[in-house]
Scaffold this motif. Structure first.
Motif, mmCIF file in Angstrom:
data_model
loop_
_atom_site.group_PDB
_atom_site.id
_atom_site.type_symbol
_atom_site.label_atom_id
_atom_site.label_comp_id
_atom_site.label_asym_id
_atom_site.label_seq_id
_atom_site.Cartn_x
_atom_site.Cartn_y
_atom_site.Cartn_z
ATOM 1 N N LEU A 105 0.831 -1.205 0.000
ATOM 2 C CA LEU A 105 0.000 0.000 0.000
ATOM 3 C C LEU A 105 0.863 1.253 0.000
ATOM 4 N N SER A 106 1.947 1.227 0.750
ATOM 5 C CA SER A 106 2.843 2.372 0.815
ATOM 6 C C SER A 106 3.483 2.669 -0.534
ATOM 7 N N VAL A 107 3.945 1.613 -1.209
ATOM 8 C CA VAL A 107 4.556 1.781 -2.519
ATOM 9 C C VAL A 107 3.539 2.330 -3.517
ATOM 10 N N ILE A 108 2.339 1.786 -3.507
ATOM 11 C CA ILE A 108 1.295 2.219 -4.445
ATOM 12 C C ILE A 108 0.882 3.662 -4.164
ATOM 13 N N ILE A 135 -6.154 -8.043 9.120
ATOM 14 C CA ILE A 135 -7.192 -7.167 8.569
ATOM 15 C C ILE A 135 -7.070 -5.767 9.160
ATOM 16 N N GLU A 136 -6.962 -5.684 10.467
ATOM 17 C CA GLU A 136 -6.896 -4.390 11.136
ATOM 18 C C GLU A 136 -5.677 -3.590 10.676
ATOM 19 N N THR A 137 -4.543 -4.257 10.579
ATOM 20 C CA THR A 137 -3.318 -3.584 10.146
ATOM 21 C C THR A 137 -3.434 -3.086 8.709
ATOM 22 N N TYR A 138 -3.997 -3.926 7.865
ATOM 23 C CA TYR A 138 -4.148 -3.572 6.452
ATOM 24 C C TYR A 138 -5.109 -2.399 6.277
ATOM 25 N N LEU A 139 -6.242 -2.455 6.947
ATOM 26 C CA LEU A 139 -7.233 -1.391 6.813
ATOM 27 C C LEU A 139 -6.710 -0.065 7.358
ATOM 28 N N ASP A 140 -5.989 -0.114 8.451
ATOM 29 C CA ASP A 140 -5.397 1.115 9.003
ATOM 30 C C ASP A 140 -4.414 1.730 8.009
ATOM 31 N N CYS A 142 -4.388 1.278 4.751
ATOM 32 C CA CYS A 142 -5.121 1.754 3.591
ATOM 33 C C CYS A 142 -5.739 3.123 3.861
ATOM 34 N N ALA A 143 -6.317 3.288 5.048
ATOM 35 C CA ALA A 143 -6.920 4.571 5.404
ATOM 36 C C ALA A 143 -5.874 5.684 5.471
ATOM 37 N N GLU A 144 -4.739 5.373 6.024
ATOM 38 C CA GLU A 144 -3.704 6.391 6.206
ATOM 39 C C GLU A 144 -2.960 6.712 4.915
ATOM 40 N N LEU A 145 -2.670 5.685 4.114
ATOM 41 C CA LEU A 145 -1.776 5.862 2.976
ATOM 42 C C LEU A 145 -2.502 6.027 1.641
ATOM 43 N N LEU A 146 -3.510 5.206 1.394
ATOM 44 C CA LEU A 146 -4.117 5.162 0.061
ATOM 45 C C LEU A 146 -5.360 6.033 -0.074
ATOM 46 N N LEU A 147 -6.201 6.083 0.951
ATOM 47 C CA LEU A 147 -7.432 6.854 0.813
ATOM 48 C C LEU A 147 -7.185 8.326 0.507
ATOM 49 N N PRO A 148 -6.133 8.942 1.034
ATOM 50 C CA PRO A 148 -5.879 10.341 0.641
ATOM 51 C C PRO A 148 -5.597 10.514 -0.849
ATOM 52 N N GLN A 149 -5.208 9.438 -1.531
ATOM 53 C CA GLN A 149 -4.950 9.483 -2.977
ATOM 54 C C GLN A 149 -6.161 9.033 -3.794
ATOM 55 N N THR A 150 -7.216 8.570 -3.125
ATOM 56 C CA THR A 150 -8.340 7.917 -3.805
ATOM 57 C C THR A 150 -9.370 8.930 -4.294
ATOM 58 N N THR A 151 -9.814 8.746 -5.532
ATOM 59 C CA THR A 151 -10.861 9.579 -6.107
ATOM 60 C C THR A 151 -12.240 8.987 -5.841
ATOM 61 N N VAL A 152 -12.382 7.674 -6.073
ATOM 62 C CA VAL A 152 -13.646 6.976 -5.822
ATOM 63 C C VAL A 152 -13.337 5.712 -5.024
ATOM 64 N N LEU A 153 -13.981 5.578 -3.882
ATOM 65 C CA LEU A 153 -13.879 4.363 -3.078
ATOM 66 C C LEU A 153 -15.097 3.502 -3.363
#
Length: 313
Positions: A105-108, A135-140, A142-153
């Motif tokens: 997720l960080s790389v992406i 799951i908890e680690t992955y979702l955290d 994703c929220a911190e790293l990828l969602l700020p870059q996301t246009t549509v979830l």
């Protein structure tokens, strides 16, 4: 933020020539069953006339009944795949599915941030098959790293509720707008919520911003259980955006496409059904005569008819 989404098309520098297809980069796991993952992305995006740049982030160990395990690729391998292709071809949109680890997720997230003008569609599948701590680690992450870059979830109502509104209390389920508001706290402007339980055995999908529900699709609950529907929908949406469609038109067409995929769905094994993402490639005359179904020209939905309220799944 405006209630009406602006065009999500890339800047002119990223537009392909008239003789080429729009390029979409997908980060997802290989699914050897063909139900979801990269199999769904490639077939759905190709159906929408996009050229797929598929970055393999890992591999599911699964059949059509369930996911048994997942093998995650090293983040360096993921980053190298993407960077090599991006140096060669312009990209009009990114789609991110399940990528297996916070490191990936960080790389992406770093890659998508380098292409800030390119839309990002993030799909969050059901991860209940996985270890709870993972799951908890992955979702955290994703929220911190990828969602700020996301246009549509994009995600199922129950999946997004558990993730974004874990402390929700009360008899009433969170509305699509409330989910969109929760996503917006991480920087997501638009959320496509699927599988919302409605009255009279109907399900709904809602395209929402924090301010309003932009569009709604309503369809009858389907008897069969499908594997790969979410990947199919999010892939089609991403490809249509890459092709220059505005968000609402892309959403309408993607939902119509999914409806037709489910109509033509089949059961290749002993487990769940699989959407037929290449339904349009079959001999329509023979299929229609055998099934009594209406030809595509009579069942396809004009995007001007949005919101969708006549589909059956």
């Amino acid at each position: 933020m405006s209630d009406t989404p602006e065009s999500l098309s890339p800047s002119p520098a990223g537009v392909p020539s008239e003789t080429s297809l729009p390029c979409v980069m997908v980060f997802n796991a290989n699914d050897s069953s063909g139900a979801g993952g990269l199999s769904a992305d490639i077939t759905a995006m190709s159906s929408a006339s996009a050229h797929v740049l598929s970055v393999v982030t890992g591999a599911y160990i699964r059949d059509t009944t369930e996911i048994h395990d997942h093998v995650t690729f090293d983040e360096e391998a993921v980053g190298d795949q993407a960077r090599c292709v991006l140096e060669d071809m312009p990209v009009q949109a990114f789609k991110v599915g399940f990528v297996g680890s916070p490191e990936n997720l960080s790389v992406i997230a770093a890659i998508t941030s380098d292409y800030a003008d390119v839309p990002v569609v993030t799909y969050m599948p059901d991860l209940s098959w996985w270890d709870e701590l993972a799951i908890e680690t992955y979702l955290d992450a994703c929220a911190e790293l990828l969602l700020p870059q996301t246009t549509v979830l994009v995600g199922n109502h129950s999946t997004l509720c558990r993730w974004l509104l874990p402390e929700w209390e009360g008899d009433r389920a969170p509305s699509p707008r409330e989910i969109a508001r929760a996503a917006a706290t991480y920087g997501v402007p638009y959320t496509l919520v699927t599988g919302f339980n409605a009255a009279d055995q109907y399900l709904e999908s809602h395209l929402a911003s924090p301010e309003t529900v932009l569009a709604t699709a309503r369809y009858e609950r389907f008897d069969a259980t499908f594997a790969g529907a979410g990947d199919t929908l999010s892939a089609a949406l991403c490809a249509l955006i890459a092709g220059g469609a505005d968000l609402q038109s892309a959403c309408a067409e993607a939902l119509t496409y999914l409806d037709q995929c489910l109509d033509a769905g089949f059961q290749p094994g002993m487990g769940h059904a699989v959407p037929d993402r290449l339904f349009w490639a079959h001999d329509d005359d023979d299929d229609d005569e055998a099934s009594g179904a209406a030809p595509p020209s009579e069942t396809a939905l004009d995007v001007s008819d949005f919101p969708l309220d006549t589909t059956r799944h």
